[in-house]
Design a protein around this motif. Structure first.
Motif, PDB file in Angstrom:
ATOM      1  N   ASN A   1      92.312  12.459 -41.593  1.00 42.00           N
ATOM      2  CA  ASN A   1      90.885  12.774 -41.502  1.00 42.00           C
ATOM      3  C   ASN A   1      90.475  13.984 -42.319  1.00 42.00           C
ATOM      4  O   ASN A   1      89.675  14.808 -41.871  1.00 42.00           O
ATOM      5  CB  ASN A   1      90.467  12.983 -40.036  1.00 42.00           C
ATOM      6  N   LEU A   2      91.022  14.108 -43.524  1.00 44.87           N
ATOM      7  CA  LEU A   2      90.533  15.169 -44.415  1.00 44.87           C
ATOM      8  C   LEU A   2      89.128  14.799 -44.857  1.00 44.87           C
ATOM      9  O   LEU A   2      88.743  13.633 -44.843  1.00 44.87           O
ATOM     10  CB  LEU A   2      91.449  15.305 -45.626  1.00 44.87           C
ATOM     11  N   PHE A   3      88.355  15.801 -45.285  1.00 47.80           N
ATOM     12  CA  PHE A   3      87.001  15.539 -45.763  1.00 47.80           C
ATOM     13  C   PHE A   3      87.084  15.112 -47.228  1.00 47.80           C
ATOM     14  O   PHE A   3      87.394  15.921 -48.096  1.00 47.80           O
ATOM     15  CB  PHE A   3      86.136  16.784 -45.595  1.00 47.80           C
ATOM     16  N   PRO A   4      86.823  13.828 -47.529  1.00 44.73           N
ATOM     17  CA  PRO A   4      87.117  13.302 -48.870  1.00 44.73           C
ATOM     18  C   PRO A   4      86.205  13.855 -49.958  1.00 44.73           C
ATOM     19  O   PRO A   4      86.562  13.790 -51.130  1.00 44.73           O
ATOM     20  CB  PRO A   4      86.912  11.789 -48.709  1.00 44.73           C
TER      21      PRO A   4
ATOM     22  N   ARG B   1      95.620   9.820 -38.793  1.00 46.08           N
ATOM     23  CA  ARG B   1      95.116   9.383 -40.093  1.00 46.08           C
ATOM     24  C   ARG B   1      94.514  10.535 -40.901  1.00 46.08           C
ATOM     25  O   ARG B   1      93.620  10.353 -41.693  1.00 46.08           O
ATOM     26  CB  ARG B   1      94.099   8.253 -39.897  1.00 46.08           C
TER      27      ARG B   1
ATOM     28  N   PHE C   1      95.472  14.799 -36.840  1.00 51.15           N
ATOM     29  CA  PHE C   1      95.294  13.390 -36.485  1.00 51.15           C
ATOM     30  C   PHE C   1      96.293  12.496 -37.217  1.00 51.15           C
ATOM     31  O   PHE C   1      96.773  12.831 -38.299  1.00 51.15           O
ATOM     32  CB  PHE C   1      93.877  12.930 -36.843  1.00 51.15           C
TER      33      PHE C   1
END
Ligand SMILES: Nc1ncnc2c1ncn2[C@@H]1O[C@H](COP(=O)(O)OP(=O)(O)OP(=O)(O)O)[C@@H](O)[C@H]1O
Ligand SMILES: [Mg+2]
Lengths: 254, 307
Positions: free
Chosen positions: A101-104, A99, A97
């Motif tokens: 969209n990693l899992f923070p 932006r 993506f």
């Protein structure tokens, strides 16, 4: 002859009364890279999201690797697939993506490891080893224990690519993967994508990076207002656009 | 040093006078009955009531949290039947006083004398008497838990909605199913929004359990009431109960602080030190400075203690 990896026939997509895709037909063969170009709002992201059924199409047909996306055809009628089946097919398609969209809440390594363990039920040990190899390949073996917010945009996007690859997909979708990056970070992400293309990954890339499209792309598709205006080998389309709209657009981004 | 905030000094003086008056009254007014407070503080019925209060709180919160999370997920379901069922539940249980709900469950036998398990409208396999099944404690736990679930569902829903939609899309693109992505991606991130009000809810629940005294549940307040019904030492026993409630809520508040820190991971570069760490850090800094001063060196910088 093998079926193309992606085959779209007259794909239509509406949001309410707004028709966003007005009959998209195109195909991407296995091991090929297709770059999608077009002005903002032309429906590039929407089309990409139709390929892994994040959006439902309203009419037309869309196949990935020979199977219909999101539906089963029985007796000449389309039946919506159950969630389980839709999800199983998504595991074969990676998506990156704009932006990241990693899992923070997860470390870099956990980001990459999670889905194969949770979705495919693979052994954690096996996946961890593969994840480390992938992170090494995108040049981030030193960052496995970091959290996403401790990384630069370019590093985050490379983790996102590794996360998608950990599912061992046969098709990768990229939605403007470098648009949110500072100019000096664009190169490191494009390098990873170039290496991936050289390894024979089938890729559909929405991008404004004309240089990347010319050097790495096998085909370039120019979309505008929900239709494919022009498609062909990147060098030809860029050097010698046939349509006025393509010319106008290229003159702005070149 | 110049006096820069005259208003602040006036306010401080006024507060000090009021505090002094309060302390004076606390110490000299015999009606407070401090000796009575002390006498019953660890009395067996009081301690039993205290334990029951904690048990009621835990049981009701457990029902509230589990059911609340389920309700929130149902409420956000794309299936209209599921989401409107959840909406109706929340509407009903938030719309009626919990006090009434406790009385209602306590008197449930008047409505359904027998409860049983079996096919809908069909024969019952297990059958029981409502009065023996729904004891006063069960009535209190059901009423408090089911009521809490309605409030908690809204807290969880706000938490889920606070998570960026890109997270859901990323999880979906990896092939995660709705339940999987809720558990692994959305809820852990929603925790940051959910945890602080959960602490409040628990503290509030701890005190709301005192309503169970109307159902003759011998929790903390009712235990105190039973004593002063005999001895007429109403005020001292109410004070005693209040002190216990204060102690318990203080402990919960401290616990809440640490749980919140835990779920703040990944949101900032580094967590600020806890008050305890700050205190030990300051102490270490002081002793180090004294030691350094003793050997004649320079004091370490003001921000960092020795590792
Ligand atoms: N969920 C949605 N609901 C309604 N309209 C939408 C939705 N998603 C996209 N659109 C509209 O569809 C059109 C195409 O959007 P899309 O995101 O596919 O464009 P794009 O070519 O990717 O543009 P960009 O270069 O800005 O990303 C836009 O007009 C957009 O406003
Ligand atoms: Mg887009």
């Amino acid at each position: 002859m093998a079926a193309p990896m992606v085959l779209a026939e007259a794909v239509h997509k509406r949001y309410g009364h707004l028709e966003v895709l007005k009959g998209i037909s195109l195909e991407v063969d296995a091991r090929q890279v297709m770059c999608l170009l077009g002005p903002s709002g032309s429906g590039k992201s929407t089309f990409l999201r139709c390929i892994n059924h994040l959006e439902q199409i309203n009419s037309g047909r869309l196949w990935v690797d020979g199977t219909l996306v999101g539906y089963a055809e029985r007796g000449g009628r389309l039946h919506e697939l159950p969630e389980r089946e839709v999800c199983r097919r998504r595991t074969e398609i990676g998506m990156v993506f704009q932006r990241f969209n990693l899992f923070p809440h997860l470390t870099v390594l956990e980001n990459v490891v999670m889905a194969p363990v949770v979705v495919k039920g693979e052994a954690r040990g096996v996946v961890t080893e593969r994840a480390r190899r992938l992170l090494d390949r995108v040049g981030l073996s030193a960052k496995v224990a970091a959290y996403p917010n401790q990384l630069s945009g370019g590093q985050q996007q490379r983790v996102a690519i590794a996360r998608a690859l950990a599912m061992e997909p046969k098709l990768m979708l990229f939605d403007e993967p470098t648009s949110a990056l500072d100019p000096e970070l664009v190169g490191e992400v494009l390098d990873v994508m170039r290496a991936l293309a050289e390894d024979g990954m089938t890729m559909v890339v929405v991008t404004h990076e004309i240089g990347f499209a010319r050097e790495v792309g096998d085909t370039l598709v120019f979309m505008d207002a929900g239709v494919v205006v022009e498609a062909g080998p990147p060098r030809d389309v860029i050097a010698n656009p046939q349509h006025e709209r393509t010319r106008t657009f290229l003159s702005k981004v070149l | 040093m110049p006096v820069r905030h005259p208003g602040r000094w006036v306010a401080t003086a006024a507060v000090l006078v009021l505090v002094a008056m309060l302390v004076h009254s606390l110490l000299t007014n015999a009606n407070f009955g401090w000796s009575v407070v002390g006498h019953y503080f660890f009395a067996a019925p009081v301690v039993r009531g205290l334990v029951l209060t904690l048990e009621l709180t835990a049981a009701a919160m457990l029902i509230g949290v589990v059911l609340g999370v389920c309700l929130a997920i149902l409420r956000l379901s794309p299936n209209p039947i599921l989401s409107s069922s959840a909406w109706c539940y929340i509407w009903f249980f938030r719309g009626t006083p919990v006090f009434v709900q406790i009385l209602f469950w306590y008197n449930i036998a008047a409505l359904f004398p027998h409860v049983g398990l079996g096919a809908p409208f069909g024969p019952q396999v297990v059958r029981g008497d409502a009065n023996t099944l729904v004891t006063s404690i069960v009535a209190a736990i059901l009423a408090l838990g089911l009521n809490e679930a309605a409030y908690y569902a809204e807290i969880v829903r706000a938490g889920i909605l606070s998570v960026d939609h890109g997270q859901v899309e990323a999880a979906q693109s990896l092939g995660m199913r709705r339940i999987q992505l809720m558990r692994k991606v959305v809820l852990p991130q929603a925790m940051r929004v959910i945890v602080p009000p959960t602490g409040n809810e628990t503290i509030s629940m701890l005190k709301t359990t005192s309503l169970a005294s109307v159902a003759a549940v011998t929790e903390l307040l009712y235990s105190a009431q039973q004593i002063y019904a005999r001895t007429y030492q109403t005020i001292p026993l109410l004070i005693m109960a209040s002190i216990w409630y204060l102690i318990l809520t203080t402990v919960l508040t401290i616990g809440q602080y640490y749980v919140e820190r835990h779920y703040a991971r990944g949101t900032s570069y580094e967590l600020p030190p806890t008050p305890l760490q700050r205190m030990t850090g300051a102490l270490a800094h002081r002793t180090a400075r004294r030691r350094v001063a003793a050997v004649g060196g320079a004091a370490p910088g003001p921000l960092r203690g020795p590792g």
